[in-house]
Scaffold this motif. Sequence first.
Motif, PDB file in Angstrom:
ATOM      1  N   PHE A 425      16.070  -1.276 -26.685  1.00 29.65           N
ATOM      2  CA  PHE A 425      16.282  -1.958 -25.417  1.00 29.65           C
ATOM      3  C   PHE A 425      14.931  -2.226 -24.759  1.00 29.65           C
ATOM      4  O   PHE A 425      14.034  -1.381 -24.808  1.00 29.65           O
ATOM      5  CB  PHE A 425      17.172  -1.119 -24.491  1.00 29.65           C
ATOM      6  N   VAL A 426      14.788  -3.410 -24.159  1.00 29.25           N
ATOM      7  CA  VAL A 426      13.524  -3.823 -23.557  1.00 29.25           C
ATOM      8  C   VAL A 426      13.769  -4.182 -22.097  1.00 29.25           C
ATOM      9  O   VAL A 426      14.695  -4.950 -21.785  1.00 29.25           O
ATOM     10  CB  VAL A 426      12.933  -5.033 -24.310  1.00 29.25           C
ATOM     11  N   ALA A 427      12.941  -3.641 -21.204  1.00 27.45           N
ATOM     12  CA  ALA A 427      13.018  -4.000 -19.794  1.00 27.45           C
ATOM     13  C   ALA A 427      12.460  -5.407 -19.608  1.00 27.45           C
ATOM     14  O   ALA A 427      11.379  -5.727 -20.100  1.00 27.45           O
ATOM     15  CB  ALA A 427      12.233  -3.003 -18.950  1.00 27.45           C
ATOM     16  N   VAL A 428      13.188  -6.250 -18.901  1.00 30.29           N
ATOM     17  CA  VAL A 428      12.826  -7.668 -18.747  1.00 30.29           C
ATOM     18  C   VAL A 428      12.782  -8.013 -17.260  1.00 30.29           C
ATOM     19  O   VAL A 428      13.708  -7.688 -16.504  1.00 30.29           O
ATOM     20  CB  VAL A 428      13.839  -8.571 -19.484  1.00 30.29           C
ATOM     21  N   SER A 429      11.683  -8.664 -16.839  1.00 27.07           N
ATOM     22  CA  SER A 429      11.528  -9.033 -15.430  1.00 27.07           C
ATOM     23  C   SER A 429      11.968 -10.454 -15.141  1.00 27.07           C
ATOM     24  O   SER A 429      12.337 -10.790 -14.021  1.00 27.07           O
ATOM     25  CB  SER A 429      10.063  -8.869 -15.008  1.00 27.07           C
ATOM     26  N   TYR A 444      11.615 -14.058 -22.643  1.00 22.40           N
ATOM     27  CA  TYR A 444      11.931 -12.848 -21.891  1.00 22.40           C
ATOM     28  C   TYR A 444      10.619 -12.136 -21.548  1.00 22.40           C
ATOM     29  O   TYR A 444       9.928 -11.649 -22.445  1.00 22.40           O
ATOM     30  CB  TYR A 444      12.832 -11.920 -22.714  1.00 22.40           C
ATOM     31  N   TRP A 445      10.276 -12.074 -20.255  1.00 25.55           N
ATOM     32  CA  TRP A 445       9.055 -11.403 -19.824  1.00 25.55           C
ATOM     33  C   TRP A 445       9.271  -9.887 -19.819  1.00 25.55           C
ATOM     34  O   TRP A 445      10.216  -9.389 -19.209  1.00 25.55           O
ATOM     35  CB  TRP A 445       8.647 -11.880 -18.431  1.00 25.55           C
ATOM     36  N   VAL A 463       9.599 -14.300 -27.317  1.00 26.68           N
ATOM     37  CA  VAL A 463      10.046 -15.684 -27.476  1.00 26.68           C
ATOM     38  C   VAL A 463      11.064 -15.741 -28.607  1.00 26.68           C
ATOM     39  O   VAL A 463      10.759 -15.384 -29.749  1.00 26.68           O
ATOM     40  CB  VAL A 463       8.848 -16.609 -27.771  1.00 26.68           C
ATOM     41  N   VAL A 464      12.283 -16.166 -28.300  1.00 30.11           N
ATOM     42  CA  VAL A 464      13.372 -16.158 -29.287  1.00 30.11           C
ATOM     43  C   VAL A 464      13.917 -17.581 -29.445  1.00 30.11           C
ATOM     44  O   VAL A 464      14.463 -18.143 -28.496  1.00 30.11           O
ATOM     45  CB  VAL A 464      14.507 -15.209 -28.860  1.00 30.11           C
ATOM     46  N   PRO A 465      13.787 -18.190 -30.638  1.00 22.55           N
ATOM     47  CA  PRO A 465      14.338 -19.524 -30.853  1.00 22.55           C
ATOM     48  C   PRO A 465      15.845 -19.476 -31.049  1.00 22.55           C
ATOM     49  O   PRO A 465      16.424 -18.416 -31.303  1.00 22.55           O
ATOM     50  CB  PRO A 465      13.634 -19.994 -32.132  1.00 22.55           C
ATOM     51  N   GLU A 466      16.487 -20.622 -30.959  1.00 23.08           N
ATOM     52  CA  GLU A 466      17.946 -20.709 -30.973  1.00 23.08           C
ATOM     53  C   GLU A 466      18.589 -20.024 -32.177  1.00 23.08           C
ATOM     54  O   GLU A 466      19.576 -19.311 -32.011  1.00 23.08           O
ATOM     55  CB  GLU A 466      18.390 -22.173 -30.908  1.00 23.08           C
ATOM     56  N   PHE A 471      20.879 -12.511 -32.111  1.00 25.01           N
ATOM     57  CA  PHE A 471      20.395 -11.167 -32.419  1.00 25.01           C
ATOM     58  C   PHE A 471      19.964 -10.400 -31.176  1.00 25.01           C
ATOM     59  O   PHE A 471      19.533  -9.245 -31.287  1.00 25.01           O
ATOM     60  CB  PHE A 471      19.222 -11.245 -33.397  1.00 25.01           C
ATOM     61  N   VAL A 472      20.032 -11.009 -29.996  1.00 23.37           N
ATOM     62  CA  VAL A 472      19.671 -10.312 -28.750  1.00 23.37           C
ATOM     63  C   VAL A 472      20.758 -10.574 -27.725  1.00 23.37           C
ATOM     64  O   VAL A 472      21.524 -11.536 -27.828  1.00 23.37           O
ATOM     65  CB  VAL A 472      18.294 -10.782 -28.214  1.00 23.37           C
ATOM     66  N   ARG A 473      20.828  -9.710 -26.727  1.00 17.88           N
ATOM     67  CA  ARG A 473      21.788  -9.912 -25.634  1.00 17.88           C
ATOM     68  C   ARG A 473      21.163  -9.433 -24.351  1.00 17.88           C
ATOM     69  O   ARG A 473      20.629  -8.323 -24.278  1.00 17.88           O
ATOM     70  CB  ARG A 473      23.089  -9.158 -25.905  1.00 17.88           C
ATOM     71  N   LEU A 474      21.186 -10.290 -23.324  1.00 17.64           N
ATOM     72  CA  LEU A 474      20.606  -9.964 -22.019  1.00 17.64           C
ATOM     73  C   LEU A 474      21.677  -9.366 -21.115  1.00 17.64           C
ATOM     74  O   LEU A 474      22.772  -9.906 -21.003  1.00 17.64           O
ATOM     75  CB  LEU A 474      20.036 -11.230 -21.378  1.00 17.64           C
TER      76      LEU A 474
END
Length: 478
Positions: A425-429, A444-445, A463-466, A471-474
């Motif tokens: 899990f990554v913290a995103v601002s 995602y910063w 940076v995640v392309p389409e 593979f990620v979920r915010l």
Amino acid sequence: MSDRNIAIDGGASRPVDGDGFRRLVASIVFALALFLGGAAAAETRVALVIGNADYGAMGRLKNPVNDARLMAQTLRDVGFRVIELIDADQQEMKRGVRDFGRWLRRAGPEGVALFYYAGHGVQVSGRNYLLPVEAQILAEGDVDIESVAADSILEQMEHANTGVNIVILDACRNNPFQQGFRSASRGLARMEAPTGSYIAYSTAPGQLAMDGDGPNSPFTLSLTNAMQRPGLSIEQVFKTVRQEVARFSEERQIPWSSSSLIGDFAFRGGAAAAAAPPAQAPLAAPLPANDREVEMLYWDSIKDSSNPALFRDYKRRFPDGIFAAIADARIEALSGAGPARNPPQVAAVQPKPQPAVPARPAAPERPADCAGLFRLTSGTPPPYCLEIRRTGRYEVSEKCGAISTRGLSDNRGQEKTAVLTEGSFVAVSETRSIHFYGEETRCYWIAESPSDGVSGNDGWVIVVPEPELRFVRLREPD
């Protein structure tokens, strides 16, 4: 987050020009085909398999995940390239259908398309819908918005003009919303089969299917057995299934099918197919975005294989690949470990006293989920949490932009690649979407948080392309 590590490597992959890349992919596939003996049949076989079981408040279904995995492996054994989705939400299902369509358009008129779905399906106003695991349906009008229409799969097949199209729906379970829907009916509605299609249901239209007592439904278990019998036409396969399921259920469940096939089709050929089929070489994909996606596509196509040669070839092509350690383990397991050797005996040596080493500070606690990340972050929690749902190599850049490995980014020299592990899990601002050559790219910063494992890259951008957004979920704080 678990104790799994995140590795950051400096530098970007070397760009490959378009013509060179096409030649590379073509040569790899051709060499693999020669090495493995190729598929017995001339046609290209592509399948999309979805198994949804974990419906939260609606309850968990017993068989769909087991059924989907059994079907996916059976299809691989008879020469299909399989896209497999387990407990998929609506976005994942729709993107899976989209990717399925891309593979079919590449296969063309000589292709064989197969779609299999196990999970909740509902019939509303005579139209069939397949339910994602996170569907939020409170009223009848929500079904079209929250689910996936079954006929959208037939539309993909029609647009691709594939020669043989097969749809198998093991979704004739009770409608969980039936009492509140005016136009809802039991089971699924009959779908019209366009020319060149075969549509099969686990039971007759309007009726309900049984789950059975074992890990698999009687329908899917019988079907996967029949599909592997050499020389059986598709009509004979489903006739066999119909007889076996009817006998098992004492005629309370009768599988049903509708066909407009013109030619002949068999899942497995004649006498030559009685032996174990050769390993299926990966198909030549639509032009991938970069080397990372090539590796992902290649690994997906071999990860369930029992042929160690495929894993050796993966190591040859991707010696520093994401799955290199797993490939080594698979090669050792499939090739058979050699006899154990006794280590040489050496005289015991008294170790010299060593100076005391100061104890290392304890590693920060890793969250088990996004709620844990928000809780463990000191001060104001970050606005978002990015859940990594699949291990992979992602670009970490100083600014948002098209990914540098395509050779078209203005970020070159300002980026790294990061191996993010599934379940981290990554913290995103901040998050932002841009469109690059008609394709969405999302940025995602990374926010300050010592608990997310990427604190050394605070302020940088993932940076995640389409093609990789699945593979990620915010997530946001509750």
